[in-house]
Design a protein around this motif. Structure first.
Motif, PDB file in Angstrom:
ATOM      1  N   LEU A  47       0.890  -1.172  -0.040  1.00 59.90           N
ATOM      2  CA  LEU A  47      -0.072  -0.214   0.016  1.00 59.90           C
ATOM      3  C   LEU A  47       0.925   1.236  -0.039  1.00 59.90           C
ATOM      4  O   LEU A  47       1.699   1.420   0.906  1.00 59.90           O
ATOM      5  N   ALA A  48       0.521   2.128  -0.969  1.00 54.46           N
ATOM      6  CA  ALA A  48       1.326   3.444  -0.915  1.00 54.46           C
ATOM      7  C   ALA A  48       2.739   3.452  -1.782  1.00 54.46           C
ATOM      8  O   ALA A  48       3.142   4.389  -1.956  1.00 54.46           O
ATOM      9  N   ARG A 169       2.300   3.902 -11.032  1.00 56.47           N
ATOM     10  CA  ARG A 169       1.108   4.242  -9.893  1.00 56.47           C
ATOM     11  C   ARG A 169       1.523   3.959  -8.528  1.00 56.47           C
ATOM     12  O   ARG A 169       2.091   3.161  -8.189  1.00 56.47           O
ATOM     13  N   VAL A 170       1.001   4.939  -7.545  1.00 57.39           N
ATOM     14  CA  VAL A 170       0.995   4.792  -6.473  1.00 57.39           C
ATOM     15  C   VAL A 170      -0.240   3.945  -5.777  1.00 57.39           C
ATOM     16  O   VAL A 170      -1.301   4.084  -6.225  1.00 57.39           O
ATOM     17  N   LEU A 171       0.218   2.832  -5.143  1.00 54.29           N
ATOM     18  CA  LEU A 171      -0.895   1.478  -5.132  1.00 54.29           C
ATOM     19  C   LEU A 171      -1.749   1.857  -4.236  1.00 54.29           C
ATOM     20  O   LEU A 171      -1.405   2.275  -2.805  1.00 54.29           O
ATOM     21  N   ARG A 172      -3.181   2.084  -4.492  1.00 53.38           N
ATOM     22  CA  ARG A 172      -4.264   2.350  -3.447  1.00 53.38           C
ATOM     23  C   ARG A 172      -4.795   0.895  -2.828  1.00 53.38           C
ATOM     24  O   ARG A 172      -4.358  -0.216  -3.466  1.00 53.38           O
ATOM     25  N   ALA A 173      -5.774   0.996  -2.035  1.00 54.55           N
ATOM     26  CA  ALA A 173      -6.376  -0.190  -1.352  1.00 54.55           C
ATOM     27  C   ALA A 173      -6.933  -0.853  -2.508  1.00 54.55           C
ATOM     28  O   ALA A 173      -6.922  -2.338  -2.712  1.00 54.55           O
ATOM     29  N   SER A 174      -7.656  -0.421  -3.502  1.00 56.64           N
ATOM     30  CA  SER A 174      -8.368  -1.128  -4.428  1.00 56.64           C
ATOM     31  C   SER A 174      -7.481  -1.661  -5.340  1.00 56.64           C
ATOM     32  O   SER A 174      -7.622  -2.806  -6.206  1.00 56.64           O
ATOM     33  N   ASP A 175      -6.140  -1.166  -5.751  1.00 55.15           N
ATOM     34  CA  ASP A 175      -5.070  -1.688  -6.581  1.00 55.15           C
ATOM     35  C   ASP A 175      -4.608  -3.120  -5.772  1.00 55.15           C
ATOM     36  O   ASP A 175      -4.369  -4.062  -6.572  1.00 55.15           O
ATOM     37  N   ARG A 230       2.962  10.202   5.191  1.00 59.85           N
ATOM     38  CA  ARG A 230       2.025  10.039   4.177  1.00 59.85           C
ATOM     39  C   ARG A 230       2.192   9.547   2.863  1.00 59.85           C
ATOM     40  O   ARG A 230       1.522   8.985   2.183  1.00 59.85           O
ATOM     41  N   ASP A 232       4.830   7.542   2.540  1.00 61.54           N
ATOM     42  CA  ASP A 232       5.711   6.397   2.434  1.00 61.54           C
ATOM     43  C   ASP A 232       6.845   6.213   2.262  1.00 61.54           C
ATOM     44  O   ASP A 232       7.451   5.270   1.640  1.00 61.54           O
ATOM     45  N   GLY A 429      -7.007  13.707   0.901  1.00 55.34           N
ATOM     46  CA  GLY A 429      -6.132  12.843   0.046  1.00 55.34           C
ATOM     47  C   GLY A 429      -5.081  13.551  -0.412  1.00 55.34           C
ATOM     48  O   GLY A 429      -3.919  13.145  -0.886  1.00 55.34           O
TER      49      GLY A 429
END
Length: 431
Positions: A47-48, A169-175, A230, A232, A429
């Motif tokens: 994540l992130a 891409r900065v990985l999000r929870a959906s990713d 925030r 990471d 955000g």
């Protein structure tokens, strides 16, 4: 005066001691070199993190045609020329993980649940709320459903061999969920950017220590640490440094040795005890040292070297942020944050600006970009409205905490009347 001809939408002439914000952002990004090193990490730790390479789907998603809802699956040819009501015999059931494997004859159907594979010979699902079951049969209006309705096709979401996510891409929870749905257990990401930071000033005291006369608690190091968390990155806290050029130079060299980017707060103005710019010019190069920006005019940017002079030792980008706490935060979000993301390998994603009607007049001097603190809400008609918080002083951290957005006033803008439209940058955000 210097001319910048390549910056679309930015003023083309500037004073090097008061650089327009858009010009500063462009210059900083020109200096950024994305990290090359990468590593594989488990999905739960991703994540992130910044994706280092495209992820190619090894499977179709969904892996088979399936039902989009609870209902009855049947061969849609039964709808051709049918008169209402249409009655079908129920010959079995299909659940997610438990498909129906029997055959489908004419005018028969299968009770099916959401996500269950479509039985062979079926291409349509009538929702259960449109039906009237009666023992081993079900009746519904033929016109209530079209052939092929409520059927998710194999590979409809993502086809095997196509890119599921792109590098940068900065990985999000959906990713993370998407990668798990492909059966992946780990992913290749960029190594974390190393960022060293410290505060400067003889007046600073650590929270919890006695507060001597004329002194203040060091808040900037805590806000910088939180903002970096925030993002990471690997944040390296080097503490507080007194107003002494020798101590400051030693800390800057230490920071350049252990980090890719160095952030300082305080000591970049023109006071007798402001030594940051002087030391940076000794250890490296200063590209600019002031912005046409409020708050946040005093800001130094350049590159320093751990060996004590340009080209010797390990290099690091240097952002000398102003000492006032709100100015520190504004310059971080508008100048530093985009640079850190780009250096970490992330694909730039501009923060959206929302046109919003301002409920109060604002005094504004042309020739600088201003980021005022505001509270944005929706009125009874659903329209966005914004009101500036109280004090806009760069030292008033309480109004920064109270606000939920920046009111962004463009470089050439002047005074605004109540009811004028302004751009708003929401904190959610971002902060």
């Amino acid at each position: 005066m210097t001319t910048l001809n390549t910056l679309s939408g930015c003023v083309t002439r500037y004073d090097p001691q008061a650089l327009p914000v858009c010009a500063a952002q462009a210059i900083v990004l020109q200096w950024v070199t994305p990290l090359a090193a990468s590593e594989r990490v488990p999905l739960r730790d991703a994540l992130a993190r910044v994706l280092a390479a495209d992820v190619i789907s090894p499977i179709d998603v969904p892996a088979h045609d399936n039902s989009a809802m609870d209902g009855y699956a049947f061969d849609g040819t039964a709808l051709e020329g049918a008169t209402d009501p249409l009655t079908l015999n129920i010959v079995g059931k299909a659940f997610a993980g438990h498909p129906y494997t029997g055959e489908i004859a004419a005018r028969t159907c299968v009770r099916i649940m959401t996500g269950a594979p479509m039985p062979a010979g079926c291409d349509t699902v009538v929702p259960q709320e449109h039906t009237q079951p009666d023992g081993d049969s079900v009746t519904f209006a033929a016109h209530a459903v079209a052939r092929g309705a409520n059927r998710r096709r194999q590979g409809e979401d993502l086809a095997k061999g196509l890119a599921a996510l792109r590098a940068g891409r900065v990985l999000r929870a959906s990713d993370i969920g998407l990668l798990a749905s492909l059966g992946l257990v780990d992913v290749e990401v960029k190594q974390r950017l190393r960022v060293a930071y410290f505060s400067t000033g003889d007046e600073l005291r650590a929270p919890g220590d006695p507060l001597d006369a004329g002194c203040i608690y060091d808040s900037n190091r805590y806000t910088l640490g939180a903002m970096l968390k925030r993002l990471d990155v690997e944040a390296i806290d080097l503490g507080m440094v007194r107003d002494d050029p020798v101590a400051l130079g030693a800390t800057l060299r230490q920071a350049a040795e252990c980090a890719d980017v160095v952030l300082t707060s305080g000591g970049v103005s023109v006071g007798d005890a402001d030594f940051t710019r002087e030391q940076v010019e000794t250890l490296g190069d200063v590209t600019f040292w002031g912005l046409a920006m409020r708050p946040g005019r005093p800001l130094a940017f350049g590159r320093i070297w751990s060996g004590g002079r340009p080209g010797v030792g390990h290099p690091a980008l240097l952002f000398g942020l102003p000492g006032n706490p709100v100015a520190t935060m504004v310059t971080f979000y508008q100048i530093v944050r985009p640079a850190l993301l780009a250096m970490a390998g992330a694909t730039p994603q501009p923060v959206p600006l929302i046109p919003t009607r301002c409920d109060a007049p604002i005094r504004k001097r042309p020739g600088r970009t201003e980021f005022q603190r505001g509270i944005a809400t929706r009125d009874g008609t659903g329209q966005w409205r914004v009101t500036p918080t109280g004090s806009q002083s760069s030292g008033a951290l309480s109004t920064m905490s109270e606000a939920n957005c920046f009111i962004v006033l463009a470089h050439e803008a002047s005074d605004l009347d109540a009811g004028d439209v302004v751009d708003v940058m929401l904190f959610d955000g971002l902060v």
